[in-house]
Design a protein around this motif. Structure first.
Motif, PDB file in Angstrom:
ATOM      1  N   MET A  20       0.830  -1.204   0.000  1.00 17.62           N
ATOM      2  CA  MET A  20       0.000   0.000   0.000  1.00 17.62           C
ATOM      3  C   MET A  20       0.867   1.258   0.000  1.00 17.62           C
ATOM      4  O   MET A  20       1.911   1.295   0.642  1.00 17.62           O
ATOM      5  CB  MET A  20      -0.909   0.021   1.232  1.00 17.62           C
ATOM      6  N   LYS A  21       0.410   2.270  -0.727  1.00 17.29           N
ATOM      7  CA  LYS A  21       1.073   3.564  -0.690  1.00 17.29           C
ATOM      8  C   LYS A  21       0.713   4.262   0.615  1.00 17.29           C
ATOM      9  O   LYS A  21      -0.404   4.109   1.123  1.00 17.29           O
ATOM     10  CB  LYS A  21       0.631   4.436  -1.869  1.00 17.29           C
ATOM     11  N   VAL A  22       1.665   5.022   1.135  1.00 16.32           N
ATOM     12  CA  VAL A  22       1.436   5.781   2.367  1.00 16.32           C
ATOM     13  C   VAL A  22       1.692   7.246   2.059  1.00 16.32           C
ATOM     14  O   VAL A  22       2.794   7.609   1.627  1.00 16.32           O
ATOM     15  CB  VAL A  22       2.370   5.305   3.503  1.00 16.32           C
ATOM     16  N   PRO A  23       0.683   8.095   2.258  1.00 10.27           N
ATOM     17  CA  PRO A  23       0.901   9.519   1.991  1.00 10.27           C
ATOM     18  C   PRO A  23       1.860  10.134   3.014  1.00 10.27           C
ATOM     19  O   PRO A  23       1.921   9.703   4.159  1.00 10.27           O
ATOM     20  CB  PRO A  23      -0.495  10.128   2.105  1.00 10.27           C
ATOM     21  N   VAL A  24       2.585  11.127   2.569  1.00  6.06           N
ATOM     22  CA  VAL A  24       3.527  11.845   3.425  1.00  6.06           C
ATOM     23  C   VAL A  24       2.809  13.066   3.991  1.00  6.06           C
ATOM     24  O   VAL A  24       2.095  13.761   3.281  1.00  6.06           O
ATOM     25  CB  VAL A  24       4.774  12.272   2.616  1.00  6.06           C
ATOM     26  N   SER A  25       3.036  13.308   5.267  1.00  4.92           N
ATOM     27  CA  SER A  25       2.437  14.472   5.916  1.00  4.92           C
ATOM     28  C   SER A  25       3.415  15.641   5.863  1.00  4.92           C
ATOM     29  O   SER A  25       4.619  15.453   6.063  1.00  4.92           O
ATOM     30  CB  SER A  25       2.119  14.146   7.376  1.00  4.92           C
ATOM     31  N   PRO A  26       2.937  16.837   5.623  1.00 11.37           N
ATOM     32  CA  PRO A  26       3.827  18.000   5.636  1.00 11.37           C
ATOM     33  C   PRO A  26       4.446  18.225   7.022  1.00 11.37           C
ATOM     34  O   PRO A  26       5.484  18.859   7.144  1.00 11.37           O
ATOM     35  CB  PRO A  26       2.927  19.177   5.243  1.00 11.37           C
ATOM     36  N   ARG A  27       3.851  17.646   8.052  1.00 15.74           N
ATOM     37  CA  ARG A  27       4.367  17.796   9.416  1.00 15.74           C
ATOM     38  C   ARG A  27       5.458  16.797   9.757  1.00 15.74           C
ATOM     39  O   ARG A  27       6.070  16.881  10.813  1.00 15.74           O
ATOM     40  CB  ARG A  27       3.215  17.671  10.424  1.00 15.74           C
ATOM     41  N   ASP A  28       5.710  15.817   8.883  1.00 14.60           N
ATOM     42  CA  ASP A  28       6.746  14.814   9.140  1.00 14.60           C
ATOM     43  C   ASP A  28       8.113  15.470   9.272  1.00 14.60           C
ATOM     44  O   ASP A  28       8.380  16.514   8.660  1.00 14.60           O
ATOM     45  CB  ASP A  28       6.819  13.795   7.987  1.00 14.60           C
ATOM     46  N   ASN A  29       8.984  14.830  10.030  1.00 20.64           N
ATOM     47  CA  ASN A  29      10.393  15.220  10.067  1.00 20.64           C
ATOM     48  C   ASN A  29      11.024  14.535   8.850  1.00 20.64           C
ATOM     49  O   ASN A  29      11.463  13.392   8.923  1.00 20.64           O
ATOM     50  CB  ASN A  29      11.045  14.774  11.374  1.00 20.64           C
ATOM     51  N   HIS A  30      11.032  15.225   7.730  1.00 27.02           N
ATOM     52  CA  HIS A  30      11.415  14.625   6.449  1.00 27.02           C
ATOM     53  C   HIS A  30      12.843  14.107   6.464  1.00 27.02           C
ATOM     54  O   HIS A  30      13.126  13.055   5.889  1.00 27.02           O
ATOM     55  CB  HIS A  30      11.192  15.620   5.313  1.00 27.02           C
ATOM     56  N   LYS A  31      13.732  14.805   7.123  1.00 20.75           N
ATOM     57  CA  LYS A  31      15.139  14.361   7.185  1.00 20.75           C
ATOM     58  C   LYS A  31      15.235  12.998   7.880  1.00 20.75           C
ATOM     59  O   LYS A  31      15.876  12.080   7.367  1.00 20.75           O
ATOM     60  CB  LYS A  31      15.990  15.398   7.909  1.00 20.75           C
ATOM     61  N   VAL A  32      14.603  12.860   9.032  1.00 18.50           N
ATOM     62  CA  VAL A  32      14.646  11.596   9.766  1.00 18.50           C
ATOM     63  C   VAL A  32      13.969  10.494   8.953  1.00 18.50           C
ATOM     64  O   VAL A  32      14.498   9.376   8.844  1.00 18.50           O
ATOM     65  CB  VAL A  32      13.989  11.741  11.163  1.00 18.50           C
ATOM     66  N   HIS A  33      12.837  10.803   8.361  1.00 17.50           N
ATOM     67  CA  HIS A  33      12.137   9.799   7.547  1.00 17.50           C
ATOM     68  C   HIS A  33      13.009   9.342   6.381  1.00 17.50           C
ATOM     69  O   HIS A  33      13.092   8.148   6.090  1.00 17.50           O
ATOM     70  CB  HIS A  33      10.808  10.360   7.030  1.00 17.50           C
ATOM     71  N   LEU A  34      13.664  10.287   5.717  1.00 17.24           N
ATOM     72  CA  LEU A  34      14.510   9.933   4.566  1.00 17.24           C
ATOM     73  C   LEU A  34      15.723   9.115   4.992  1.00 17.24           C
ATOM     74  O   LEU A  34      16.095   8.150   4.305  1.00 17.24           O
ATOM     75  CB  LEU A  34      14.943  11.198   3.820  1.00 17.24           C
ATOM     76  N   GLU A  35      16.342   9.486   6.087  1.00 15.92           N
ATOM     77  CA  GLU A  35      17.483   8.700   6.576  1.00 15.92           C
ATOM     78  C   GLU A  35      17.046   7.266   6.849  1.00 15.92           C
ATOM     79  O   GLU A  35      17.724   6.311   6.461  1.00 15.92           O
ATOM     80  CB  GLU A  35      18.069   9.333   7.846  1.00 15.92           C
ATOM     81  N   PHE A  36      15.916   7.117   7.500  1.00 16.44           N
ATOM     82  CA  PHE A  36      15.390   5.794   7.833  1.00 16.44           C
ATOM     83  C   PHE A  36      15.058   5.015   6.559  1.00 16.44           C
ATOM     84  O   PHE A  36      15.413   3.839   6.421  1.00 16.44           O
ATOM     85  CB  PHE A  36      14.149   5.949   8.719  1.00 16.44           C
ATOM     86  N   LEU A  37      14.382   5.673   5.626  1.00 19.32           N
ATOM     87  CA  LEU A  37      14.000   5.028   4.361  1.00 19.32           C
ATOM     88  C   LEU A  37      15.219   4.563   3.568  1.00 19.32           C
ATOM     89  O   LEU A  37      15.268   3.428   3.098  1.00 19.32           O
ATOM     90  CB  LEU A  37      13.207   6.009   3.493  1.00 19.32           C
ATOM     91  N   LEU A  38      16.177   5.455   3.393  1.00 16.95           N
ATOM     92  CA  LEU A  38      17.352   5.110   2.590  1.00 16.95           C
ATOM     93  C   LEU A  38      18.153   3.983   3.234  1.00 16.95           C
ATOM     94  O   LEU A  38      18.684   3.116   2.529  1.00 16.95           O
ATOM     95  CB  LEU A  38      18.222   6.342   2.351  1.00 16.95           C
ATOM     96  N   GLN A  39      18.200   3.971   4.535  1.00 19.88           N
ATOM     97  CA  GLN A  39      18.882   2.870   5.227  1.00 19.88           C
ATOM     98  C   GLN A  39      18.138   1.558   4.988  1.00 19.88           C
ATOM     99  O   GLN A  39      18.749   0.529   4.690  1.00 19.88           O
ATOM    100  CB  GLN A  39      18.980   3.160   6.719  1.00 19.88           C
ATOM    101  N   ASP A  40      16.815   1.593   5.079  1.00 16.10           N
ATOM    102  CA  ASP A  40      16.011   0.395   4.862  1.00 16.10           C
ATOM    103  C   ASP A  40      16.150  -0.112   3.423  1.00 16.10           C
ATOM    104  O   ASP A  40      16.319  -1.307   3.194  1.00 16.10           O
ATOM    105  CB  ASP A  40      14.541   0.679   5.185  1.00 16.10           C
ATOM    106  N   ILE A  41      16.107   0.797   2.484  1.00 14.82           N
ATOM    107  CA  ILE A  41      16.261   0.417   1.071  1.00 14.82           C
ATOM    108  C   ILE A  41      17.633  -0.222   0.858  1.00 14.82           C
ATOM    109  O   ILE A  41      17.742  -1.275   0.220  1.00 14.82           O
ATOM    110  CB  ILE A  41      16.066   1.632   0.144  1.00 14.82           C
ATOM    111  N   GLY A  42      18.673   0.401   1.384  1.00  9.78           N
ATOM    112  CA  GLY A  42      20.026  -0.139   1.234  1.00  9.78           C
ATOM    113  C   GLY A  42      20.155  -1.532   1.823  1.00  9.78           C
ATOM    114  O   GLY A  42      20.760  -2.428   1.218  1.00  9.78           O
TER     115      GLY A  42
END
Length: 145
Positions: A20-42
Protein backbone atom coordinates in the motif's frame (compact mmCIF):
# COMPACT_ATOMS: atom_id res chain seq x y z
CA UNK A 1 11.30 14.08 18.39
CA UNK A 2 13.76 12.19 16.19
CA UNK A 3 12.97 8.90 17.88
CA UNK A 4 9.26 9.56 17.42
CA UNK A 5 9.81 10.42 13.73
CA UNK A 6 11.82 7.22 13.20
CA UNK A 7 9.09 5.20 14.92
CA UNK A 8 6.46 6.79 12.67
CA UNK A 9 8.50 5.95 9.55
CA UNK A 10 8.88 2.38 10.76
CA UNK A 11 5.10 2.13 11.05
CA UNK A 12 4.77 3.58 7.54
CA UNK A 13 7.25 1.01 6.20
CA UNK A 14 5.18 -1.77 7.74
CA UNK A 15 2.22 -0.51 5.70
CA UNK A 16 4.33 -0.13 2.54
CA UNK A 17 5.47 -3.76 2.91
CA UNK A 18 1.84 -4.78 2.38
CA UNK A 19 1.97 -3.08 -1.03
CA UNK A 20 0.00 0.00 0.00
CA UNK A 21 1.07 3.56 -0.69
CA UNK A 22 1.44 5.78 2.37
CA UNK A 23 0.90 9.52 1.99
CA UNK A 24 3.53 11.84 3.43
CA UNK A 25 2.44 14.47 5.92
CA UNK A 26 3.83 18.00 5.64
CA UNK A 27 4.37 17.80 9.42
CA UNK A 28 6.75 14.81 9.14
CA UNK A 29 10.39 15.22 10.07
CA UNK A 30 11.41 14.63 6.45
CA UNK A 31 15.14 14.36 7.18
CA UNK A 32 14.65 11.60 9.77
CA UNK A 33 12.14 9.80 7.55
CA UNK A 34 14.51 9.93 4.57
CA UNK A 35 17.48 8.70 6.58
CA UNK A 36 15.39 5.79 7.83
CA UNK A 37 14.00 5.03 4.36
CA UNK A 38 17.35 5.11 2.59
CA UNK A 39 18.88 2.87 5.23
CA UNK A 40 16.01 0.39 4.86
CA UNK A 41 16.26 0.42 1.07
CA UNK A 42 20.03 -0.14 1.23
CA UNK A 43 19.61 -3.05 3.63
CA UNK A 44 16.98 -4.67 1.41
CA UNK A 45 19.06 -4.24 -1.75
CA UNK A 46 22.07 -5.82 -0.05
CA UNK A 47 19.91 -8.70 1.19
CA UNK A 48 18.86 -9.35 -2.41
CA UNK A 49 22.46 -10.22 -3.25
CA UNK A 50 22.31 -13.14 -0.82
CA UNK A 51 18.69 -14.19 -1.19
CA UNK A 52 17.03 -12.79 -4.30
CA UNK A 53 13.30 -12.31 -3.86
CA UNK A 54 11.53 -10.61 -6.78
CA UNK A 55 8.56 -9.83 -4.51
CA UNK A 56 10.74 -7.19 -2.81
CA UNK A 57 11.07 -5.10 -5.99
CA UNK A 58 7.58 -3.51 -5.91
CA UNK A 59 8.04 -2.75 -2.20
CA UNK A 60 11.39 -1.09 -2.89
CA UNK A 61 9.74 1.00 -5.61
CA UNK A 62 7.03 2.12 -3.19
CA UNK A 63 9.70 3.10 -0.67
CA UNK A 64 11.53 5.20 -3.27
CA UNK A 65 8.25 6.82 -4.29
CA UNK A 66 7.50 7.59 -0.63
CA UNK A 67 11.00 9.03 -0.22
CA UNK A 68 10.50 11.27 -3.25
CA UNK A 69 7.44 12.74 -1.56
CA UNK A 70 9.53 13.53 1.52
CA UNK A 71 12.18 15.17 -0.67
CA UNK A 72 9.48 17.24 -2.35
CA UNK A 73 8.37 18.63 1.01
CA UNK A 74 11.96 19.19 2.10
CA UNK A 75 12.69 21.07 -1.14
CA UNK A 76 9.96 23.59 -0.42
CA UNK A 77 12.43 25.30 1.94
CA UNK A 78 15.32 26.79 -0.08
CA UNK A 79 17.59 26.47 2.99
CA UNK A 80 17.56 22.70 2.46
CA UNK A 81 19.13 22.87 -1.04
CA UNK A 82 22.23 20.78 -0.22
CA UNK A 83 20.25 18.32 1.87
CA UNK A 84 17.78 17.88 -0.98
CA UNK A 85 20.65 17.13 -3.38
CA UNK A 86 21.96 14.47 -0.99
CA UNK A 87 18.59 12.75 -0.70
CA UNK A 88 17.84 13.02 -4.42
CA UNK A 89 21.16 11.29 -5.09
CA UNK A 90 20.31 8.60 -2.54
CA UNK A 91 16.96 8.00 -4.22
CA UNK A 92 18.60 7.95 -7.67
CA UNK A 93 21.14 5.39 -6.45
CA UNK A 94 18.28 3.34 -4.98
CA UNK A 95 16.37 3.51 -8.27
CA UNK A 96 19.47 2.35 -10.16
CA UNK A 97 19.87 -0.57 -7.74
CA UNK A 98 16.21 -1.52 -8.24
CA UNK A 99 16.69 -1.48 -12.02
CA UNK A 100 19.65 -3.82 -11.57
CA UNK A 101 17.44 -6.16 -9.54
CA UNK A 102 14.76 -5.99 -12.23
CA UNK A 103 17.37 -6.88 -14.85
CA UNK A 104 18.46 -9.81 -12.69
CA UNK A 105 14.84 -10.94 -12.46
CA UNK A 106 14.48 -10.77 -16.25
CA UNK A 107 17.72 -12.72 -16.75
CA UNK A 108 16.52 -15.44 -14.39
CA UNK A 109 13.15 -15.60 -16.16
CA UNK A 110 14.88 -15.79 -19.56
CA UNK A 111 17.02 -18.69 -18.41
CA UNK A 112 13.94 -20.46 -17.07
CA UNK A 113 12.08 -19.86 -20.35
CA UNK A 114 14.98 -21.29 -22.38
CA UNK A 115 15.02 -24.39 -20.21
CA UNK A 116 11.24 -24.70 -20.46
CA UNK A 117 11.48 -24.38 -24.24
CA UNK A 118 14.09 -27.14 -24.32
CA UNK A 119 11.85 -29.42 -22.27
CA UNK A 120 8.50 -28.54 -23.90
CA UNK A 121 6.95 -31.46 -25.73
CA UNK A 122 3.25 -30.73 -26.18
CA UNK A 123 1.55 -27.82 -27.97
CA UNK A 124 0.18 -26.65 -24.61
CA UNK A 125 3.68 -26.57 -23.13
CA UNK A 126 4.97 -24.69 -26.17
CA UNK A 127 2.13 -22.17 -25.77
CA UNK A 128 3.10 -21.66 -22.12
CA UNK A 129 6.71 -21.06 -23.16
CA UNK A 130 5.60 -18.52 -25.77
CA UNK A 131 3.51 -16.73 -23.14
CA UNK A 132 6.51 -16.65 -20.78
CA UNK A 133 8.70 -15.19 -23.51
CA UNK A 134 6.13 -12.50 -24.29
CA UNK A 135 5.94 -11.54 -20.61
CA UNK A 136 9.74 -11.34 -20.46
CA UNK A 137 9.84 -9.12 -23.55
CA UNK A 138 7.21 -6.85 -21.97
CA UNK A 139 9.28 -6.55 -18.78
CA UNK A 140 12.40 -5.81 -20.81
CA UNK A 141 10.67 -3.04 -22.73
CA UNK A 142 9.27 -1.56 -19.49
CA UNK A 143 12.74 -1.64 -17.95
CA UNK A 144 14.26 0.28 -20.84
CA UNK A 145 11.67 3.06 -20.54
Amino acid sequence: KQIEAARQQEIELTTIKTGMKVPVSPRDNHKVHLEFLLQDIGTKVQAQAQNFNPDEIPILKLEVEHGAQHVSYLASDKANKELVKKYEQGLKDSTDAIKTLEKQQIDMASAAAKEAQRLAKTPAEMAQVNEMQQQIQQKESNLSL
